[in-house]
Design a protein around this motif. Structure first.
Motif, PDB file in Angstrom:
ATOM      1  N   LEU A   1       0.870  -1.109   0.042  1.00  0.00           N
ATOM      2  CA  LEU A   1      -0.044  -0.182  -0.064  1.00  0.00           C
ATOM      3  C   LEU A   1       0.757   1.243   0.072  1.00  0.00           C
ATOM      4  N   THR A   2       0.643   2.216  -0.915  1.00  0.00           N
ATOM      5  CA  THR A   2       1.366   3.368  -1.012  1.00  0.00           C
ATOM      6  C   THR A   2       0.518   4.674  -0.880  1.00  0.00           C
ATOM      7  N   ILE A   3       0.712   5.245   0.105  1.00  0.00           N
ATOM      8  CA  ILE A   3      -0.143   6.453   0.755  1.00  0.00           C
ATOM      9  C   ILE A   3       0.853   7.640   0.513  1.00  0.00           C
ATOM     10  N   GLY A   4       0.247   8.576  -0.218  1.00  0.00           N
ATOM     11  CA  GLY A   4       0.788  10.030  -0.500  1.00  0.00           C
ATOM     12  C   GLY A   4       0.402  10.922   0.613  1.00  0.00           C
ATOM     13  N   LEU A   5       1.313  11.679   1.539  1.00  0.00           N
ATOM     14  CA  LEU A   5       0.781  12.510   2.392  1.00  0.00           C
ATOM     15  C   LEU A   5       1.271  13.751   2.091  1.00  0.00           C
ATOM     16  N   THR A   6       0.387  14.902   2.374  1.00  0.00           N
ATOM     17  CA  THR A   6       0.865  16.382   2.211  1.00  0.00           C
ATOM     18  C   THR A   6       1.511  16.631   3.713  1.00  0.00           C
ATOM     19  N   ARG A   7       2.020  17.850   3.578  1.00  0.00           N
ATOM     20  CA  ARG A   7       2.669  18.098   4.752  1.00  0.00           C
ATOM     21  C   ARG A   7       1.972  18.395   5.945  1.00  0.00           C
ATOM     22  N   GLY A   8       0.454  19.044   5.496  1.00  0.00           N
ATOM     23  CA  GLY A   8      -0.609  18.957   6.564  1.00  0.00           C
ATOM     24  C   GLY A   8      -0.918  17.584   6.961  1.00  0.00           C
ATOM     25  N   ASP A   9      -1.050  16.739   6.332  1.00  0.00           N
ATOM     26  CA  ASP A   9      -1.390  15.179   6.392  1.00  0.00           C
ATOM     27  C   ASP A   9      -0.184  14.594   7.635  1.00  0.00           C
ATOM     28  N   SER A  10       1.213  14.908   7.234  1.00  0.00           N
ATOM     29  CA  SER A  10       2.021  14.451   8.172  1.00  0.00           C
ATOM     30  C   SER A  10       2.016  15.210   9.569  1.00  0.00           C
ATOM     31  N   GLU A  11       1.772  16.348   9.537  1.00  0.00           N
ATOM     32  CA  GLU A  11       1.652  16.873  10.945  1.00  0.00           C
ATOM     33  C   GLU A  11       0.517  16.693  11.613  1.00  0.00           C
ATOM     34  N   ALA A  12      -0.820  16.435  10.765  1.00  0.00           N
ATOM     35  CA  ALA A  12      -1.791  15.824  11.675  1.00  0.00           C
ATOM     36  C   ALA A  12      -1.555  14.460  12.141  1.00  0.00           C
ATOM     37  N   LEU A  13      -0.767  13.611  11.483  1.00  0.00           N
ATOM     38  CA  LEU A  13      -0.545  12.389  11.962  1.00  0.00           C
ATOM     39  C   LEU A  13       0.363  12.394  13.490  1.00  0.00           C
ATOM     40  N   ILE A  14       1.506  13.513  13.357  1.00  0.00           N
ATOM     41  CA  ILE A  14       2.296  13.210  14.560  1.00  0.00           C
ATOM     42  C   ILE A  14       1.290  13.922  15.533  1.00  0.00           C
ATOM     43  N   LYS A  15       0.517  14.980  15.433  1.00  0.00           N
ATOM     44  CA  LYS A  15      -0.131  15.685  16.508  1.00  0.00           C
ATOM     45  C   LYS A  15      -1.308  14.661  16.897  1.00  0.00           C
ATOM     46  N   ASN A  16      -2.019  14.034  16.332  1.00  0.00           N
ATOM     47  CA  ASN A  16      -3.252  13.471  16.640  1.00  0.00           C
ATOM     48  C   ASN A  16      -2.978  11.900  17.112  1.00  0.00           C
ATOM     49  N   LEU A  17      -2.066  11.326  16.369  1.00  0.00           N
ATOM     50  CA  LEU A  17      -1.803  10.077  16.651  1.00  0.00           C
ATOM     51  C   LEU A  17      -1.466   9.607  18.293  1.00  0.00           C
ATOM     52  N   SER A  18      -1.894   8.532  18.740  1.00  0.00           N
ATOM     53  CA  SER A  18      -1.557   8.166  20.160  1.00  0.00           C
ATOM     54  C   SER A  18      -1.146   6.522  20.080  1.00  0.00           C
ATOM     55  N   SER A  19      -0.291   6.147  20.996  1.00  0.00           N
ATOM     56  CA  SER A  19      -0.104   4.763  21.446  1.00  0.00           C
ATOM     57  C   SER A  19      -1.195   4.255  22.011  1.00  0.00           C
ATOM     58  N   LYS A  20      -2.339   4.855  22.381  1.00  0.00           N
ATOM     59  CA  LYS A  20      -3.342   4.262  23.159  1.00  0.00           C
ATOM     60  C   LYS A  20      -4.123   3.558  22.152  1.00  0.00           C
ATOM     61  N   ALA A  21      -4.668   2.379  22.309  1.00  0.00           N
ATOM     62  CA  ALA A  21      -5.569   1.715  21.510  1.00  0.00           C
ATOM     63  C   ALA A  21      -6.904   2.678  21.114  1.00  0.00           C
ATOM     64  N   GLY A  22      -7.080   2.462  19.502  1.00  0.00           N
ATOM     65  CA  GLY A  22      -8.246   3.409  19.053  1.00  0.00           C
ATOM     66  C   GLY A  22      -7.858   3.730  17.822  1.00  0.00           C
ATOM     67  N   GLU A  23      -9.044   4.297  17.370  1.00  0.00           N
ATOM     68  CA  GLU A  23      -9.009   4.769  15.754  1.00  0.00           C
ATOM     69  C   GLU A  23      -8.811   6.201  15.794  1.00  0.00           C
ATOM     70  N   TYR A  24      -7.868   6.776  14.841  1.00  0.00           N
ATOM     71  CA  TYR A  24      -7.201   8.007  14.775  1.00  0.00           C
ATOM     72  C   TYR A  24      -7.559   8.431  13.307  1.00  0.00           C
ATOM     73  N   LYS A  25      -8.348   9.637  13.076  1.00  0.00           N
ATOM     74  CA  LYS A  25      -8.397   9.917  11.882  1.00  0.00           C
ATOM     75  C   LYS A  25      -7.258  11.176  11.508  1.00  0.00           C
ATOM     76  N   VAL A  26      -6.709  10.722  10.526  1.00  0.00           N
ATOM     77  CA  VAL A  26      -5.399  11.547  10.244  1.00  0.00           C
ATOM     78  C   VAL A  26      -5.868  12.575   9.376  1.00  0.00           C
ATOM     79  N   CYS A  27      -6.620  12.244   7.935  1.00  0.00           N
ATOM     80  CA  CYS A  27      -7.230  13.214   7.245  1.00  0.00           C
ATOM     81  C   CYS A  27      -8.591  12.508   6.650  1.00  0.00           C
ATOM     82  N   ASP A  28      -9.312  13.022   5.640  1.00  0.00           N
ATOM     83  CA  ASP A  28     -10.324  12.591   5.321  1.00  0.00           C
ATOM     84  C   ASP A  28     -10.242  11.098   4.417  1.00  0.00           C
ATOM     85  N   GLY A  29      -8.899  10.907   3.995  1.00  0.00           N
ATOM     86  CA  GLY A  29      -8.647   9.599   3.323  1.00  0.00           C
ATOM     87  C   GLY A  29      -8.023   8.533   4.005  1.00  0.00           C
ATOM     88  N   LEU A  30      -7.359   8.835   5.440  1.00  0.00           N
ATOM     89  CA  LEU A  30      -6.542   7.999   6.174  1.00  0.00           C
ATOM     90  C   LEU A  30      -7.177   7.950   7.522  1.00  0.00           C
TER      91      LEU A  30
END
Length: 332
Positions: free
Chosen positions: A297-326
């Protein structure tokens, strides 16, 4: 504890010759295996020699025999002898002490991995030991990096080239720095403070020094990360309609992902997450994209997507929305 005396052991003799200019007539302590691995013994290495060295600080210098072809040429690769390397390690020598046995066990454990998997170690590789490098100690050293031995340069033997890889024991935050930047950069900083990168179980992390932290951050900013792939134990994905996808990862992978993403994508380089039959490639892009082919699977991420992933993701179990597509699903 005797070294090999087989006159046909040309590979063994070549290693001894490489050590002679450093140690002269010194007779090392040699720890050989009772039953050879080829005869069903538990230890893949034929033996490990230990020399006394007073360079830098007094230390033991361990050198393995067995990753290369010590006797006859058996592999088809004429350029390299066996796996192409032998391991070394340097350990602080205490007065009136025999060489500790744990480095020997460590080398044999690494040999079991190499012999069973066929995967080799190379300069710049690193490994989390999942605990103290010396079992039942309270040392902060819980990982290793691999560098070229600073004294033993590569040699050409009758069976092919041999590189001497030194095991350098590091702390977990030093390992993280090696991932974010590069192994040799961290090794260079360590070598400035501990010549020859001698292992000392009492050593504190170099990241306790502000100057080292600053050099690492400057290196990451300038060079990015040399870690192109992360091997994870839990990974899966689902691709839905309209190019949307969900990636499932184990919680243990999240810290590395957040740490490496800006150091890779921020410098225009991809980051690959691999485990089992599933591979996810994250790459910088002007617009979000998601495409799958043959378990890749190849996922292209914009700078904003990458920043959202870093900011919003947690190591706690759960589902995290990075952007509309991921969406990233984190499991324990």
């Amino acid at each position: 504890m005797e070294s090999n005396n087989d006159p046909e052991a040309l590979g063994w003799e070549a290693i001894d010759k490489a050590l002679a200019p450093i140690y002269g007539d010194q007779q090392p302590l040699h720890y050989g295996t009772l039953i050879k691995y080829s005869f069903g013994g538990p230890d893949p290495l034929d033996g490990i020699s230990v020399y006394r060295s007073d360079k830098g600080i007094p230390h033991w210098h361990y050198v393995s025999y067995g990753f290369t072809e010590l006797y006859a040429k058996e592999s088809e690769n004429q350029d390299y002898s066996g796996f192409g390397f032998e391991l070394t390690m340097r350990l602080v020598r205490n007065p009136n002490e025999e060489p500790p046995a744990w480095p020997i066990s460590l080398m044999q454990n690494f040999a079991r991995y190499v012999f069973s998997s066929g995967n080799i170690f190379e300069v710049g590789h690193y490994l989390d030991c999942n605990g103290p490098v010396a079992l039942e100690t309270d040392t902060e050293l819980k990982a290793v990096i691999f560098v070229e031995d600073p004294e033993l340069k590569s040699i050409n033997t009758p069976h092919g080239k041999v590189l001497f890889l030194q095991i350098v024991c590091v702390t977990l935050d030093e390992l993280q720095a090696a991932k974010r930047w590069n192994t040799l950069g961290v090794a260079s900083l360590l070598n400035k403070r501990v010549p020859l990168m001698i292992t000392d179980l009492k050593r504190r992390s170099i990241l306790t020094e502000p100057s080292a932290v600053q050099e690492i951050e400057e290196g990451v900013l300038q060079d990015g990360s040399s870690t192109g792939s992360l091997f994870v134990t839990q990974i899966d994905y689902k691709v839905g309609i309209l190019g949307k996808c969900q990636v499932t990862l184990g919680a243990i992978a999240i810290l590395d992902l957040q740490s490496l993403l800006p150091a890779r994508l921020g410098h225009g380089n991809p980051l690959i997450l691999a485990g089992g039959e599933r591979v996810v490639r994250l790459e910088p892009a002007e617009n979000f994209s998601c495409r799958e082919k043959d378990g890749f699977l190849t996922i292209g991420l914009t700078r904003g997507d990458s920043e959202a992933l870093i900011k919003n993701l947690s190591s706690k179990a759960g589902e995290y929305k990075v952007c509309d597509g991921l969406t990233i699903k984190v499991e324990k």
